[in-house]
Scaffold this active site. Structure first.
Site, PDB file in Angstrom:
ATOM      1  CD1 TRP A 134       7.616   6.449  -2.260  1.00  0.00           C
ATOM      2  CD2 TRP A 134       7.565   6.524  -4.498  1.00  0.00           C
ATOM      3  NE1 TRP A 134       8.917   6.509  -2.714  1.00  0.00           N
ATOM      4  CE2 TRP A 134       8.905   6.555  -4.079  1.00  0.00           C
ATOM      5  CE3 TRP A 134       7.279   6.558  -5.863  1.00  0.00           C
ATOM      6  CZ2 TRP A 134       9.978   6.613  -4.972  1.00  0.00           C
ATOM      7  CZ3 TRP A 134       8.347   6.634  -6.759  1.00  0.00           C
ATOM      8  CH2 TRP A 134       9.675   6.659  -6.307  1.00  0.00           C
TER       9      TRP A 134
ATOM     10  CB  SER B 255      -7.985  -6.638  -3.349  1.00  0.00           C
ATOM     11  OG  SER B 255      -8.722  -5.534  -3.841  1.00  0.00           O
TER      12      SER B 255
ATOM     13  CG  ASP C 126      -2.075   0.982   1.063  1.00  0.00           C
ATOM     14  OD1 ASP C 126      -2.348   1.418  -0.075  1.00  0.00           O
ATOM     15  OD2 ASP C 126      -2.712   1.331   2.076  1.00  0.00           O
TER      16      ASP C 126
ATOM     17  NE  ARG D 201      -3.255   5.723  -8.440  1.00  0.00           N
ATOM     18  CZ  ARG D 201      -3.320   5.538  -7.117  1.00  0.00           C
ATOM     19  NH1 ARG D 201      -3.114   6.545  -6.280  1.00  0.00           N
ATOM     20  NH2 ARG D 201      -3.597   4.343  -6.620  1.00  0.00           N
TER      21      ARG D 201
ATOM     22  CB  SER E 106      -8.172  -3.812   2.561  1.00  0.00           C
ATOM     23  OG  SER E 106      -8.128  -2.521   3.128  1.00  0.00           O
TER      24      SER E 106
ATOM     25  NE  ARG F   2      -3.537  -1.031   4.262  1.00  0.00           N
ATOM     26  CZ  ARG F   2      -4.714  -1.076   3.698  1.00  0.00           C
ATOM     27  NH1 ARG F   2      -5.631  -1.893   4.174  1.00  0.00           N
ATOM     28  NH2 ARG F   2      -4.990  -0.328   2.657  1.00  0.00           N
TER      29      ARG F   2
ATOM     30  CG  ASN G 158      -7.040  -3.477  -5.570  1.00  0.00           C
ATOM     31  OD1 ASN G 158      -6.110  -4.158  -5.120  1.00  0.00           O
ATOM     32  ND2 ASN G 158      -7.574  -2.489  -4.852  1.00  0.00           N
TER      33      ASN G 158
HETATM   34  C1  FPP Z   1      -5.351  -3.230   0.023  1.00  0.00           C
HETATM   35  O1  FPP Z   1      -5.877  -1.987   0.109  1.00  0.00           O
HETATM   36  C2  FPP Z   1      -4.161  -3.151  -0.819  1.00  0.00           C
HETATM   37  C3  FPP Z   1      -3.955  -3.999  -1.846  1.00  0.00           C
HETATM   38  C4  FPP Z   1      -4.869  -5.071  -2.176  1.00  0.00           C
HETATM   39  C5  FPP Z   1      -2.772  -3.803  -2.701  1.00  0.00           C
HETATM   40  C6  FPP Z   1      -3.152  -2.925  -3.815  1.00  0.00           C
HETATM   41  C7  FPP Z   1      -1.944  -2.619  -4.645  1.00  0.00           C
HETATM   42  C8  FPP Z   1      -2.037  -2.327  -5.932  1.00  0.00           C
HETATM   43  C9  FPP Z   1      -3.323  -2.300  -6.664  1.00  0.00           C
HETATM   44  C10 FPP Z   1      -0.786  -1.987  -6.714  1.00  0.00           C
HETATM   45  C11 FPP Z   1      -0.032  -3.204  -7.058  1.00  0.00           C
HETATM   46  C12 FPP Z   1       1.006  -2.902  -8.060  1.00  0.00           C
HETATM   47  C13 FPP Z   1       1.732  -3.837  -8.664  1.00  0.00           C
HETATM   48  C14 FPP Z   1       2.682  -3.449  -9.710  1.00  0.00           C
HETATM   49  C15 FPP Z   1       1.590  -5.261  -8.342  1.00  0.00           C
HETATM   50  P1  FPP Z   1      -6.933  -1.370  -0.906  1.00  0.00           P
HETATM   51  O2  FPP Z   1      -6.423  -0.045  -1.313  1.00  0.00           O
HETATM   52  O3  FPP Z   1      -7.240  -2.342  -1.985  1.00  0.00           O
HETATM   53  O4  FPP Z   1      -8.197  -1.265   0.021  1.00  0.00           O
HETATM   54  P2  FPP Z   1      -8.727  -0.021   0.862  1.00  0.00           P
HETATM   55  O5  FPP Z   1      -9.526   0.785  -0.110  1.00  0.00           O
HETATM   56  O6  FPP Z   1      -9.554  -0.644   1.946  1.00  0.00           O
HETATM   57  O7  FPP Z   1      -7.545   0.714   1.423  1.00  0.00           O
END
Ligand code: FPP
Length: 238
Positions: A28, A68, A23, A36, A194, A186, A71
């Protein structure tokens, strides 16, 4: 059937299994005026560093939450860019990791992923040997979906349901045979799971920090491991 292993850490030893939520990549990048995806590129490059650092410290299992089941709600351009970065990473970095004794597993379902990525995940997992260090990649992973899948699979294999118990469910999870995480880290400042490892997190120690994932380095890792070492785990006992 593979049995779910009990947590194996003893006092003073490193945790057996550390799970991370990736996360903070996007923040960043935007804080530096970058797109992004530049943050996602930096974030994925950090996985190798942290995996090798954990391996050196005697940790046996690392899992990282990379995408996820929720996502998919992100803009298509970002989702496509993340998958492209993953395909590149499988081509350029995963062979080096595997050459250093890292085994790859995928936790999640491959069906909705682009075929090139699904194939790369399958190939890496199928050619991984041994369990000196297992890097689990949670991609199109959701804790609730995992539990639903596990229940479906145990129900279809059971007659009348009398053999369904905690161990049968654990064996049917994507993480079958992998010990539950001792420590879930995290970065990124949010104080929630999450939908991550909902079953496996039952007795995990949780460690939340504001540092963004691309800045999570060996120093931060040692801080997390020290914090873990100072926790007193009771598993419901005294
Ligand atoms: C959970 O928080 C975080 C994740 C499931 C990781 C998400 C990371 C990415 C989509 C980027 C990955 C990049 C690469 C190159 C592999 P969340 O943000 O999904 O949930 P929240 O809204 O509850 O914080």
């Amino acid at each position: 059937m593979t049995r779910q292993k009990e947590p194996v850490r003893k006092e003073g030893n490193p945790p057996a299994h550390v799970a991370f939520v990736m996360d903070g990549n996007g923040r960043w990048a935007t804080s530096r005026g970058l797109p992004r995806l530049a943050g996602h590129r930096e974030g994925i490059a950090n996985v190798e560093k942290i995996a090798i650092a954990l391996k050196k410290r005697g940790v046996r299992y690392m899992t990282i939450y990379m995408f996820s089941t929720e996502n998919w709600k992100r803009p298509k351009e970002e989702v496509d860019g993340i998958f492209d970065l993953l395909v590149e990473w499988f081509r350029d970095t995963v062979p080096c990791l595997m050459a250093q004794g890292v085994s790859i597993r995928h936790y999640g379902k491959p069906d909705r992923l682009p075929s090139g990525l699904a194939e790369a995940l399958h190939e890496a997992a199928a050619t991984s040997r041994g369990d000196d260090f297992v890097l689990g990649l949670a991609i199109d992973y959701g804790g609730r979906a995992e539990i639903v899948d596990a229940i479906r699979s145990v129900v279809s294999a059971s007659h009348g349901g009398e053999h369904i118990d905690e161990s049968a469910i654990a064996d049917a999870l994507y993480t079958s045979g992998v010990p539950d995480p001792d420590l879930i880290v995290r970065p990124g400042g949010e104080l929630r799971l999450s939908n991550y490892m909902l079953w496996q997190a039952a007795y995990a120690e949780l460690y939340f920090i504001p540092v963004l994932w691309p800045d999570f380095d060996e120093l931060e890792l040692d801080r997390a491991l020290k914090a873990f070492d100072e926790r007193h785990r009771r598993f419901g006992g005294l």
